[in-house]
Design a protein around this motif. Structure first.
Motif, short mmCIF file in Angstrom:
data_model
loop_
_atom_site.label_atom_id
_atom_site.label_comp_id
_atom_site.label_asym_id
_atom_site.label_seq_id
_atom_site.Cartn_x
_atom_site.Cartn_y
_atom_site.Cartn_z
N ALA A 151 2.13 -73.36 6.40
CA ALA A 151 2.48 -74.08 4.90
C ALA A 151 3.67 -74.01 3.83
CB ALA A 151 1.55 -74.44 4.04
N VAL A 152 3.80 -72.11 3.96
CA VAL A 152 5.16 -71.63 3.26
C VAL A 152 5.87 -72.25 3.59
CG1 VAL A 152 5.64 -69.45 2.79
CG2 VAL A 152 3.31 -70.10 2.32
N ARG A 153 6.53 -71.89 5.29
CA ARG A 153 7.05 -72.04 5.75
C ARG A 153 8.19 -74.06 5.77
NH1 ARG A 153 7.59 -69.04 11.67
NH2 ARG A 153 6.45 -67.11 10.28
N ASN A 154 7.21 -75.12 5.66
CA ASN A 154 7.26 -76.75 5.25
C ASN A 154 7.51 -76.99 3.90
OD1 ASN A 154 6.65 -79.69 5.09
ND2 ASN A 154 5.29 -79.64 5.94
N LYS A 155 8.64 -76.71 3.52
CA LYS A 155 8.97 -76.85 2.39
C LYS A 155 8.68 -78.37 1.91
CE LYS A 155 13.32 -73.92 2.74
NZ LYS A 155 13.12 -73.46 2.14
N LYS A 156 8.05 -79.27 2.58
CA LYS A 156 7.31 -80.39 2.00
C LYS A 156 6.06 -79.75 2.09
CE LYS A 156 10.66 -83.05 4.54
NZ LYS A 156 11.41 -84.84 5.05
N SER A 157 5.78 -78.95 2.22
CA SER A 157 4.09 -79.27 1.67
C SER A 157 3.88 -78.71 0.39
CB SER A 157 2.90 -77.95 2.66
OG SER A 157 3.72 -76.46 2.44
N ARG A 158 2.13 -78.59 -0.38
CA ARG A 158 2.44 -78.46 -1.39
C ARG A 158 3.07 -76.92 -1.81
NH1 ARG A 158 -2.74 -79.24 -3.87
NH2 ARG A 158 -3.95 -78.66 -2.33
N LEU A 159 2.31 -75.87 -0.88
CA LEU A 159 2.64 -74.41 -1.19
C LEU A 159 3.67 -74.34 -1.03
CD1 LEU A 159 1.66 -71.37 -1.17
CD2 LEU A 159 0.37 -71.64 1.17
N GLY A 160 4.42 -74.42 0.40
CA GLY A 160 6.12 -74.69 -0.10
C GLY A 160 6.81 -75.09 -0.34
N LYS A 161 6.67 -76.24 -1.42
CA LYS A 161 7.18 -76.67 -2.79
C LYS A 161 6.70 -75.94 -3.96
CE LYS A 161 6.98 -81.57 -1.14
NZ LYS A 161 6.22 -83.23 -1.76
N ALA A 162 5.99 -75.41 -3.83
CA ALA A 162 5.01 -74.60 -4.92
C ALA A 162 6.16 -72.64 -4.29
CB ALA A 162 3.85 -74.18 -5.42
N CYS A 163 6.23 -72.52 -4.02
CA CYS A 163 6.75 -70.55 -3.42
C CYS A 163 8.59 -71.31 -3.51
CB CYS A 163 6.35 -70.77 -2.08
SG CYS A 163 5.01 -70.03 -1.84
N THR A 164 9.16 -72.60 -2.65
CA THR A 164 10.09 -72.72 -3.79
C THR A 164 11.05 -72.86 -4.86
OG1 THR A 164 10.38 -73.12 -1.59
CG2 THR A 164 12.16 -74.00 -3.00
N ASN A 165 9.56 -73.58 -6.05
CA ASN A 165 10.18 -73.03 -7.59
C ASN A 165 9.96 -71.87 -7.87
OD1 ASN A 165 10.40 -76.40 -7.33
ND2 ASN A 165 8.24 -76.56 -6.99
N ILE A 166 8.68 -71.26 -8.09
CA ILE A 166 9.08 -69.24 -7.73
C ILE A 166 9.96 -69.25 -7.75
CG2 ILE A 166 7.12 -68.44 -7.73
CD1 ILE A 166 4.71 -69.89 -7.53
N ALA A 167 9.99 -69.09 -6.24
CA ALA A 167 11.64 -68.89 -5.82
C ALA A 167 12.75 -68.90 -7.14
CB ALA A 167 11.69 -68.04 -4.85
N ALA A 168 12.82 -69.75 -7.04
CA ALA A 168 13.52 -70.76 -7.91
C ALA A 168 13.67 -69.56 -9.36
CB ALA A 168 13.78 -71.67 -8.02
N ARG A 169 12.40 -69.80 -9.59
CA ARG A 169 12.25 -68.96 -11.11
C ARG A 169 13.32 -67.31 -11.39
NH1 ARG A 169 7.50 -72.21 -10.66
NH2 ARG A 169 7.77 -74.09 -11.01
#
Length: 169
Positions: A151-169
């Motif tokens: 899920a982390v690797r899948n940028k379309k999953s909820r978890l993937g999106k959350a991790c991407t957003n956290i990293a951007a912050r």
């Protein structure tokens, strides 16, 4: 591992492995506890690493050993990652207090494995309870997912999106 590099038993580059997306990772030593590290050498090594890389991220347990206090003391930013349960919340609170004592100004909370289905039974608390206990600024929420690694690797999953957003912050 990073401790071999810190003790100059090998070059830092030899202790790294590179991921498919270009991250360089050094493993922690598996045969020595946090409290057994020579922190003068670790601090000198991390100081060199901070000047050589854009980011140096240390992944540590929230147990308050002497070593964690040493790691906190050389940090610019502390990300406290906690699940919504009392044990994790209290460990997160102690870590936040330790970071504040070391005068770290940037301390943020990531709520991990969050599920709206959980209730306040068996030590499970809601996100508001976690925020009250830790008194930290939240920077993101990672939802609970079954196959977390995928899920982390899948940028379309909820978890993937959350991790991407956290990293951007």
């Amino acid at each position: 591992n990073f401790y071999d590099a810190a003790l100059e038993r090998c070059e830092a580059a030899d202790a790294c492995f590179k991921t498919e997306n270009g991250l360089k990772i050094m493993a922690a030593p598996a045969d020595i506890s946090c409290d057994e590290l020579d922190f003068e050498k670790v601090k000198a090594f991390l100081k060199k690493a901070k000047s050589a890389y854009d980011f140096v991220i240390l992944d540590c347990t929230a147990s308050l050993c002497r070593g964690l206090s040493e790691f906190v003391s050389i940090s610019d930013t502390v990300l406290v990652i906690s699940e919504c349960n009392l044990q994790c919340a209290h460990a997160a609170e102690m870590l936040a207090v330790a970071a504040q004592k070391k005068q770290i100004n940037e301390i943020y909370l990531v709520i991990n494995k969050f599920s709206v289905d959980k209730s306040e039974k068996n030590g499970i608390i809601d996100s508001e309870g976690l925020l009250q206990i830790t008194a930290l600024t939240p920077i993101g929420v990672c939802p609970a997912e079954k196959n977390e690694g995928l899920a982390v690797r899948n940028k379309k999953s909820r978890l993937g999106k959350a991790c991407t957003n956290i990293a951007a912050r």
